[in-house]
Design an enzyme around this catalytic site. Sequence first.
Site, short mmCIF file in Angstrom:
data_model
loop_
_atom_site.label_atom_id
_atom_site.label_comp_id
_atom_site.label_asym_id
_atom_site.label_seq_id
_atom_site.Cartn_x
_atom_site.Cartn_y
_atom_site.Cartn_z
N THR A 1 -11.08 5.35 -8.00
CA THR A 1 -10.72 4.05 -8.58
C THR A 1 -11.82 3.49 -9.50
O THR A 1 -11.51 2.81 -10.48
CB THR A 1 -10.38 3.04 -7.47
N ARG B 1 0.67 11.08 -1.11
CA ARG B 1 1.28 10.79 0.19
C ARG B 1 2.75 10.39 0.10
O ARG B 1 3.46 10.34 1.10
CB ARG B 1 0.46 9.68 0.88
#
Length: 457
Positions: free
Chosen positions: A79, A16
């Site tokens: 993660t 992003r």
Amino acid sequence: MLNRYAIILAAGQGTRMKSKLYKVLHPVCGKPMVQHVVDQVLKLNIANIVTIIGHGADLVKATLGEQSSYALQEKQLGTAHAVMQAKEMLASKEGVTLVVCGDTPLITAETFDALIKNHEEKSATATILTAWTDDPTGYGRIVRNEKGLVEKIVEHKDASEEERCIKEINTGTYCFDNKALFEALEKVSNDNVQGEYYLPDVIEIMKSEGKVVSAFQTNDFAETLGVNDRIALSEAESIMRKRINQAHMRNGVTLIDPVSTYIDLDVEIGSDTVIYPGTMLRGTTKIGNDCQIGPNTEIKDCRIGNETTIRQSAAFNSVIGASVNIGPFAHIRPQSEIFDEVKIGNFVEIKKSVFGKGSKASHLSYIGDAEVGSDVNIGCGSITVNYDGKNKFLTKIEDEVFIGCNSNLVAPVTIGKGAYVAAGSTITKDVPGEALSIARARQENKENYVNKLNIKK
Ligand code: UD1
Ligand code: CA
């Protein structure tokens, strides 16, 4: 006290950000985000810091160096998968493990400390650092049961309409019982909208096994800001800038307009120094007491003495003494050393030169690769001719020399102590001390010549 470990997640690309630079290396107030996180973690008493690297692994390693151990995450599968990469290094250890994202540059050691204390006091298996925000878009939401106890964390993309209304978010910082963490990680699946192994899923897993899961709320959402795009990056920068500026003001530095004053984290400024608007103080710059800096001045990696004034100028990687007066519109380039009481005036460029005490170049000069002694006066428009297109040469100007206006000193050349160079000279040979050197065509006046040529209308 149990042993403490820390895992820093820094393997993501940061899609992003739309950047060539890996996300955690984007600087905030002059320092890469992940370095901010490591700096804070280092203030705690931690036995081993493991940074999970992947995208830009070599660069992240080069940035953090010996401050951390590293585990490589070859594919970024989420993660939880990232934390799993530390399994070999940590899984067998007894202790408490702090997990932090490398993209939360504003978080402080005080908050980590409070989180760990809370975790230990409650004898929890996991403690999530949570925060409240009016705009939780993008963050994982903390789902609590009717008793107010944490049930699970649901990612924004997986959340129902109702869950999206929750304003308590997962900051991405957690504290775990180390062994329980690695056991729970084995059970995380990637059955979600993003097809990733989510670290927050260990909360629900631990909860379902009857373990104590706790949440520790920080009342400062700003501190936990996760930087995923350039908008958040600018927010982080402005919060950090405010913190830095306030610390300087508390220390006795005047900032005329803190909003337009940009000071990197490691800059030091003495008391009663005044910083005018539009000034950027970068890198490892150190400024003394009672200085006047700015407006519109950029200084990077310089050391500056007391009572020096620098107006509307740029200075890089140089040492500048006390009671020096620079600018407006001067440029001090790297590896220059400017002694006390020097004056560098408008449109003067100094490059890789020593400029002795009390010397002056007040207007329109270029001084490159020069050793200038003390009490030298360099007249307006004079330059060192230091470059023959291939090599650079040294110009030596000894103490108390006077260089007349618009002179060219063709290096290598030495002007001896106390010598005078007449205005307009092009000096190609050494000038002995105390000599007057004139190196220009003699003036000839042709009487009445204009009328003879008949060029007048
Ligand atoms: C994450 C949390 C979210 C939380 C938010 C806080 C998950 C699934 N979600 O979301 O609940 O509210 O942080 O800021 O954890 N990383 C890796 N390897 C990977 C994926 C990510 O090392 O495979 C690293 C990234 O470099 C980054 C950190 O983990 O530093 C967080 O990843 P990111 O994609 O930014 O997670 P968020 O979507 O922000
Ligand atoms: Ca993030």
